[in-house]
Design a protein around this motif. Structure first.
Motif, short mmCIF file in Angstrom:
data_model
loop_
_atom_site.label_atom_id
_atom_site.label_comp_id
_atom_site.label_asym_id
_atom_site.label_seq_id
_atom_site.Cartn_x
_atom_site.Cartn_y
_atom_site.Cartn_z
N UNK A 292 43.72 38.14 37.37
CA UNK A 292 42.50 37.42 37.00
C UNK A 292 41.31 38.29 37.36
N UNK A 293 40.13 37.91 36.88
CA UNK A 293 38.93 38.70 37.18
C UNK A 293 38.51 38.50 38.63
N UNK A 294 37.73 39.46 39.12
CA UNK A 294 37.22 39.35 40.49
C UNK A 294 36.31 38.14 40.63
N UNK A 295 35.56 37.83 39.57
CA UNK A 295 34.67 36.68 39.60
C UNK A 295 35.46 35.38 39.72
N UNK A 296 36.57 35.29 38.95
CA UNK A 296 37.41 34.09 39.02
C UNK A 296 38.06 33.98 40.39
N UNK A 297 38.51 35.12 40.91
CA UNK A 297 39.12 35.12 42.24
C UNK A 297 38.12 34.64 43.30
N UNK A 298 36.86 35.08 43.17
CA UNK A 298 35.85 34.68 44.14
C UNK A 298 35.55 33.19 44.02
N UNK A 299 35.55 32.65 42.80
CA UNK A 299 35.32 31.22 42.63
C UNK A 299 36.42 30.41 43.30
#
Length: 591
Positions: A543-550
């Motif tokens: 998954x994207x880093x942004x999704x992981x951070x969310x």
């Protein structure tokens, strides 16, 4: 006090080293209203630990993914011999000492190498069939009665043997005269079944020996154990020089070692001389009498395991590949024979645990380790009386304490072998739970790697769908619901539950993660706890880093923390760290 050190390594192997220092704190537990006898359940945590046998490696630092492509047969068979000690009620390592007595006799007699090897393995395996007809024996005889009254006279005169059986048949609390009447009344039925029992025991012993990799001459020796020098044993009229010299040595060694427990070497000498020319070869008795002090020289403060291995005559016998599996399966079947309710349980758990491990993409050697540990996970059952396993009503506090110890006995039996102790470290955890509510150690999630978690769930599922004396079998759907509830409560691993249920062909119920985390949030927390940055977490999960951070921020909010360290502590507390060790399979969303 217990100290636990956890060593984590990057995937794919997921090895965890544990150091458990145990003390002899073992409190008595309160009785339970319903005995779970192997059924999956959650009990009060047991903070104490059974005292470790001197020389045991139970609780040592171990790798949870042992390599067992090649194992010394003497280590496997020696461990099996320890299990027969527990099954009969003899002191631990009694069978090993009996083997050493036999080998010291063989050495003094100058037997040829083939006979020496026959003596060695035959003596280790002489009681291989001792769990045969255990249920029938438990109905006829009180616990421990055969060991107390019959075993001392196995090689005695016919009159002594009958008297021993009569005493064993009597109710243990009856007055002497009443007991004699009871024994006499029950004797005809016992005698009628005795011959069938002897045949069954010998047949089972021979079959198990074959699966343990033994040659025909050793199997024949074990099957012929009930013969006598005077030809009055079974089969009749077979005696004297017709008996292999290894069998004649085995007879004297096993009885002499047992009699030494009862009365020391003076008692041994009196009995051996009385039975010379009857049950025993006079020449073997003479050799024993001439060197009895040296033949029975043992250091009671230490283990004889190393000497037992060193005494193996000739070329070292090895088990390889499928031979190891067959031998471990034989040990599991030996344990399952203690009750008809357990028949096939160990093999079924092994098949299920191995299939579940493959679904979780564990390393190949971990898959093999889980399956092999499952084959022997209930070996310690033999240390508990069959009457306890078959009891249809609630157990007493003492009976329940014995049941809790069967997992410890499994680990104890396998702990002598350098090869099998690693396997035992998995097998001995099959009743542990992530929240510390299991037994025999009551350890928590950080101490339980995925192989142990899978075995616990596979054993729980198979046990629930099998009938027991106190309950009917659950349906697969009912068992799945119980497991899902336990996973949601944090007692067992939800990913292990999903893998086991999928391997069993059962529907996977929805399972709540701790603090209401979703599966993905739990995965993110586990990886962050291992030190991965958000970008690395995204890469691992696809998954994207942004999704992981969310996902990470959502998880932080649910847990009520704001730092990586606090999240790591939460992950360890609730058993989420296993994801950081394993490739992430696509299990689908379940919450």
């Amino acid at each position: 006090m217990t100290f636990i050190f956890v060593k984590l390594r990057r995937p794919p192997t997921g090895n965890i080293a544990l150091l458990l220092r145990t003390r002899d704190c073992f409190p008595t537990l309160a009785p339970r209203s319903r005995w779970p006898r192997g059924q999956w359940h959650e009990s009060a945590r047991l903070p104490g630990r059974p005292d470790l046998h001197r020389g045991s490696s139970v609780g040592a630092v171990v790798d949870v993914a042992p390599e067992l492509d090649e194992v010394r047969a003497a280590e496997v068979i020696g461990s099996f011999c320890l299990a027969t000690d527990l099954a009969i009620g003899l002191p631990f390592e009694h069978g090993l000492q009996s083997t050493l007595v036999a080998m010291r006799l063989a050495e003094r007699m100058g037997v040829d190498p083939a006979a020496a090897k026959q003596t060695y393995y035959g003596c280790l395996l002489v009681w291989a069939g001792c769990t045969t007809d255990a249920e029938i024996s438990s109905e006829l005889f009180a616990d421990g009665a055969l060991l107390k009254y019959f075993n001392p006279v196995i090689f005695g005169s016919p009159a002594e043997t009958v008297a021993g059986i009569m005493k064993a048949l009597a109710d243990p609390d009856s007055p002497p005269l009443v007991g004699a009447v009871q024994g006499a009344a029950r004797l005809p039925g016992a005698v009628r079944g005795h011959q069938r029992h002897i045949v069954a025991m010998c047949e089972v012993a021979e079959m198990l020996c074959e699966r343990l990799g033994m040659r025909r001459d050793v199997r024949d020796l074990v099957r012929g154990f009930t013969a006598r020098w005077d030809g009055k044993g079974t089969p009749r009229d077979l005696g004297g020089e017709q008996l292999p010299v290894a069998l004649r040595i085995l007879h004297v060694a096993t009885d002499a070692t047992f009699q030494c427990l009862l009365g020391g070497t003076d008692h041994v000498l009196r009995l051996m001389r009385d039975r010379s020319g009857k049950a025993f070869d006079p020449d073997v008795v003479t050799v024993l009498a001439e060197g009895i002090a040296d033949i029975f020289a043992f250091d009671d403060s230490g283990s004889v395991w190393a000497e037992m291995l060193a005494r193996e005559p000739g070329e070292t016998l090895m088990l390889r590949g499928a031979e190891v599996d067959r031998a471990l399966a034989a040990m599991g079947d030996f344990a399952d024979l203690v009750s008809s309710y357990f028949i096939g349980h160990s093999a079924a758990v092994a098949q299920l645990a191995g299939a579940a491990a493959a679904r979780l993409n564990l390393a190949p050697r971990d898959v093999v380790s889980v399956r092999r540990a499952a084959l022997v996970h209930d070996l310690g059952r033999v240390a508990v009386a069959t009457s306890v396993w078959n009891k249809p009503t609630a157990l007493t506090a003492d009976e329940w304490e014995h049941v809790r110890l069967h997992a410890y006995h499994t680990e104890r039996v396998l702990s002598r072998s350098a090869a099998l102790t690693k396997l035992g470290s998995i097998a001995g955890t099959h009743h542990e739970r992530l929240d510390g509510s299991g037994y025999h150690r009551g350890v928590t999630a950080p101490s339980l790697a995925m192989p142990a978690r899978l075995l616990a769930v596979a054993d729980a599922y198979r046990t629930m769908i099998e009938p027991r004396p106190h309950r009917a079998a659950r349906s697969p759907e009912g068992a799945a619901r119980v497991l899902a509830e336990a996973a949601s409560a944090g007692r067992i691993d939800p990913d292990a539950v999903a893998a086991v249920l999928e391997a069993a062909g059962a529907a996977v119920p929805r399972m709540a993660r701790p603090a209401g985390l979703t599966d993905r949030e739990a995965q993110v927390i586990s990886l962050v706890a291992k030190g991965l940055q958000t970008k690395q977490v995204g890469h691992r999960l696809g998954i994207s880093a942004k999704t992981a951070d969310r996902h990470l921020q959502n998880a932080y909010a649910k847990i009520g923390v704001s730092t990586r360290a606090a999240a790591a502590l939460f992950a360890m507390q609730y058993g989420l760290t296993s994801w950081g060790e394993l490739p992430i399979p696509d299990m689908g969303q379940r919450s």
